[in-house]
Design a protein around this motif. Sequence first.
Motif, PDB file in Angstrom:
ATOM      1  N   CYS A  11       0.831  -1.212   0.000  1.00  0.00           N
ATOM      2  CA  CYS A  11       0.000   0.000   0.000  1.00  0.00           C
ATOM      3  C   CYS A  11       0.860   1.254   0.000  1.00  0.00           C
ATOM      4  O   CYS A  11       0.535   2.253  -0.662  1.00  0.00           O
ATOM      5  CB  CYS A  11      -0.922   0.013   1.213  1.00  0.00           C
ATOM      6  SG  CYS A  11      -2.313  -1.146   1.142  1.00  0.00           S
ATOM      7  N   ASP A  57       2.218   1.817  -3.495  1.00  0.00           N
ATOM      8  CA  ASP A  57       1.140   2.252  -4.385  1.00  0.00           C
ATOM      9  C   ASP A  57       0.768   3.707  -4.118  1.00  0.00           C
ATOM     10  O   ASP A  57       0.703   4.542  -5.034  1.00  0.00           O
ATOM     11  CB  ASP A  57      -0.072   1.342  -4.198  1.00  0.00           C
ATOM     12  CG  ASP A  57      -1.130   1.548  -5.264  1.00  0.00           C
ATOM     13  OD1 ASP A  57      -1.521   2.702  -5.511  1.00  0.00           O
ATOM     14  OD2 ASP A  57      -1.570   0.547  -5.861  1.00  0.00           O
ATOM     15  N   SER A  89       3.655   6.240  -4.891  1.00  0.00           N
ATOM     16  CA  SER A  89       3.900   6.381  -6.329  1.00  0.00           C
ATOM     17  C   SER A  89       2.785   7.156  -7.025  1.00  0.00           C
ATOM     18  O   SER A  89       2.965   7.634  -8.147  1.00  0.00           O
ATOM     19  CB  SER A  89       4.075   4.999  -6.977  1.00  0.00           C
ATOM     20  OG  SER A  89       2.890   4.229  -6.891  1.00  0.00           O
ATOM     21  N   ARG A  90       1.645   7.300  -6.361  1.00  0.00           N
ATOM     22  CA  ARG A  90       0.558   8.146  -6.894  1.00  0.00           C
ATOM     23  C   ARG A  90       0.705   9.604  -6.461  1.00  0.00           C
ATOM     24  O   ARG A  90      -0.118  10.453  -6.808  1.00  0.00           O
ATOM     25  CB  ARG A  90      -0.796   7.633  -6.426  1.00  0.00           C
ATOM     26  CG  ARG A  90      -1.146   6.220  -6.869  1.00  0.00           C
ATOM     27  CD  ARG A  90      -2.604   5.918  -6.624  1.00  0.00           C
ATOM     28  NE  ARG A  90      -2.894   4.483  -6.583  1.00  0.00           N
ATOM     29  CZ  ARG A  90      -4.095   3.963  -6.767  1.00  0.00           C
ATOM     30  NH1 ARG A  90      -5.134   4.760  -6.999  1.00  0.00           N
ATOM     31  NH2 ARG A  90      -4.284   2.657  -6.700  1.00  0.00           N
ATOM     32  N   ARG A 145       0.065  -7.007  -4.437  1.00  0.00           N
ATOM     33  CA  ARG A 145       0.002  -5.774  -5.236  1.00  0.00           C
ATOM     34  C   ARG A 145      -1.438  -5.426  -5.588  1.00  0.00           C
ATOM     35  O   ARG A 145      -1.848  -4.259  -5.529  1.00  0.00           O
ATOM     36  CB  ARG A 145       0.840  -5.935  -6.516  1.00  0.00           C
ATOM     37  CG  ARG A 145       1.103  -4.614  -7.245  1.00  0.00           C
ATOM     38  CD  ARG A 145       1.428  -4.853  -8.707  1.00  0.00           C
ATOM     39  NE  ARG A 145       0.285  -5.430  -9.411  1.00  0.00           N
ATOM     40  CZ  ARG A 145      -0.737  -4.734  -9.881  1.00  0.00           C
ATOM     41  NH1 ARG A 145      -0.794  -3.419  -9.713  1.00  0.00           N
ATOM     42  NH2 ARG A 145      -1.733  -5.345 -10.505  1.00  0.00           N
ATOM     43  N   GLN A 159      -3.549  -2.156  -4.463  1.00  0.00           N
ATOM     44  CA  GLN A 159      -4.205  -1.294  -5.449  1.00  0.00           C
ATOM     45  C   GLN A 159      -5.655  -1.034  -5.077  1.00  0.00           C
ATOM     46  O   GLN A 159      -6.133   0.114  -5.107  1.00  0.00           O
ATOM     47  CB  GLN A 159      -4.131  -1.934  -6.831  1.00  0.00           C
ATOM     48  CG  GLN A 159      -4.799  -1.109  -7.923  1.00  0.00           C
ATOM     49  CD  GLN A 159      -4.677  -1.752  -9.297  1.00  0.00           C
ATOM     50  OE1 GLN A 159      -3.828  -2.596  -9.527  1.00  0.00           O
ATOM     51  NE2 GLN A 159      -5.546  -1.353 -10.213  1.00  0.00           N
ATOM     52  N   CYS A 195      -3.052   4.024 -10.568  1.00  0.00           N
ATOM     53  CA  CYS A 195      -2.082   3.098  -9.978  1.00  0.00           C
ATOM     54  C   CYS A 195      -0.886   2.931 -10.924  1.00  0.00           C
ATOM     55  O   CYS A 195      -1.057   2.828 -12.134  1.00  0.00           O
ATOM     56  CB  CYS A 195      -2.749   1.753  -9.717  1.00  0.00           C
ATOM     57  SG  CYS A 195      -1.629   0.485  -9.076  1.00  0.00           S
ATOM     58  N   GLN A 196       0.317   2.874 -10.356  1.00  0.00           N
ATOM     59  CA  GLN A 196       1.546   2.763 -11.142  1.00  0.00           C
ATOM     60  C   GLN A 196       2.267   1.432 -10.953  1.00  0.00           C
ATOM     61  O   GLN A 196       3.253   1.163 -11.632  1.00  0.00           O
ATOM     62  CB  GLN A 196       2.522   3.882 -10.722  1.00  0.00           C
ATOM     63  CG  GLN A 196       1.941   5.274 -10.712  1.00  0.00           C
ATOM     64  CD  GLN A 196       1.737   5.828 -12.093  1.00  0.00           C
ATOM     65  OE1 GLN A 196       2.483   5.521 -13.014  1.00  0.00           O
ATOM     66  NE2 GLN A 196       0.698   6.648 -12.266  1.00  0.00           N
ATOM     67  N   THR A 197       1.798   0.585 -10.037  1.00  0.00           N
ATOM     68  CA  THR A 197       2.666  -0.479  -9.530  1.00  0.00           C
ATOM     69  C   THR A 197       2.804  -1.710 -10.418  1.00  0.00           C
ATOM     70  O   THR A 197       3.690  -2.528 -10.186  1.00  0.00           O
ATOM     71  CB  THR A 197       2.175  -0.942  -8.144  1.00  0.00           C
ATOM     72  OG1 THR A 197       0.798  -1.352  -8.235  1.00  0.00           O
ATOM     73  CG2 THR A 197       2.300   0.175  -7.131  1.00  0.00           C
ATOM     74  N   GLU A 198       1.962  -1.864 -11.420  1.00  0.00           N
ATOM     75  CA  GLU A 198       2.074  -3.074 -12.253  1.00  0.00           C
ATOM     76  C   GLU A 198       3.361  -3.070 -13.071  1.00  0.00           C
ATOM     77  O   GLU A 198       3.862  -4.131 -13.445  1.00  0.00           O
ATOM     78  CB  GLU A 198       0.865  -3.225 -13.164  1.00  0.00           C
ATOM     79  CG  GLU A 198       0.846  -4.567 -13.887  1.00  0.00           C
ATOM     80  CD  GLU A 198      -0.531  -4.976 -14.369  1.00  0.00           C
ATOM     81  OE1 GLU A 198      -0.717  -6.162 -14.663  1.00  0.00           O
ATOM     82  OE2 GLU A 198      -1.418  -4.105 -14.446  1.00  0.00           O
TER      83      GLU A 198
END
Length: 558
Positions: free
Chosen positions: A29, A32, A35-36, A386, A390, A406-409
């Motif tokens: 978390c 995520d 990064s946002r 992940r 998200q 969301c950027q984490t993928e």
Amino acid sequence: MNRSATLARLKSDAFDICIIGAGASGAGCAVDAASRGLRVALLEADDFGAATSGTSTKLVHGGVRYLEQAVKTFDPKQLSLVRKALHERRTLLHIAPHLCHPLALLTPVNNLIEGAYYAIGLKIYDLLAGSRRMAPSRWLSKANALRHFPAFDPNKLHSAVMYYDGQFDDIRLNLSLVQTAAAKGAVVANHVFVEKVSTDSAGKITAVEVVDKLTGNQFSVNAKVFINATGTRADAIRQGANNQQGVRMRASKGAHAVLAGSALPVAEGQTEPAALLVPKTKDGRVLFAIPWRGQWLIGTTDTEADPTDVPALLPDEATYLLDHVNQYVKDPVSVDALTGGFAGLRPLLQADPNASSQSLVRDHEVEIDPTSGLVSIMGGKWTTYRLMAQETVDACCQILGTVPPCQTETLLLQGAEGYNRKYRQHLTDSYPEYPADVLDHLANTYGTDALNVLRLLREEADWLTRLAAGHPFIQAEVIYAARTEMAQTLPDVLMRRIRLGLIDWKATLEALPVTASLLAIERNWTPEQQEQAMASFRAHIEGLMEKATGKVGSVVGN
């Protein structure tokens, strides 16, 4: 990561989101949300990955057992979980390639009918993975199965099926998530315990009252939204925020026995040994014998537990695990071969309080308490961390009235930037004067950050010395853990940053004096504090040994 600077910011800054718990889901978390572009605080009562998230079976998997249950019971929830996990499995191998890699697993077959059953099931597993499949499953002849897994007893083996899942270093991945979150601006701290929540007149949480467990200092952390990511202990936070909340969490204990790498033979020249999947146990589980970091992990059990337990490997569990593996191997392994072991709790989300832990779906739920505003992420497993994060941060963004994507993928985790399969060879070519196994270990542990560990040797060449014979861990890692990875205590270093305390208890005791000496200098301990820390940690390791063997002063691994 500097803990003193972190604590100062926790006291002075106001945050969009404060996350309680820095295991897989909490650290996920934090990555995520940060990064946002959100202002994030991440609080961990113990150390990063100290509980459930550091005691997994080290598999990134869709779950062949869940697939079998889904087919047998026509359960769409189980099938959905497998599909989601298979998708996330490939994502993890991409964003953390230094810590995650494919692993071949072999299931022994007794006859043609059994072989066909397994082969068909694994083809369904392949189909569910779709384009994110690692490699196709295969039905192997006896001779071919023995080439992949020489430990099989040929007199009991008809054939075997082979499929691929992912393997990872759970504790190091947890730390990599925390480091990535910090690099994105999150304020992270370990050994900070949330004592209580503060609410306004309407019952909404406005702050949490915390205590620094290392100093006893108390202070408040203010935020707009609070995430409860405390795993099996989620109910304590939920009910502390709103005493009308019911019980949602159950726990099951998973124990693992650890053997030396020589305990089971591998094929000559085999650099990545295959694992064994034991398909049938007395209680309906599957078990694994998995090569990991030069050792063999045998696991796992599944027994009812209290969510507040602090579990450890027990003698009957070690016997249970080895007995099942011994049914399939040529040279049975004795409990006396045990070198280490560990146990953890699975956070299981219950709908039916009377259901057994084995029947509960390992899915997750994001709960928003309308009274307190607390956002709780409950249940789940490592492979889907992940996705859990998200969904949790999406819910927080709705509360905050913002919609950053969301950027984490695709976000590479700490140590992954510039890493590929050739990186280990690159280190060996660049530093031919250093032991190859040490360089291989550093690459697999730190990724491209391995260079930062090696640079410490310019300061002190003796830090290349191994902490314990037969293991690749070096003294420079203790310094690196203290200076850059927020390691504060001996367990932080030896149980988690270096992980020796999980796999080899005797070697851990061997490494203890020099580790304590190095950490004492970095942490400015007095001689009395150093001695006390050593005595406490030695007692902990000896306690684990005694619990696992049932014998006081037992010497394992002979």
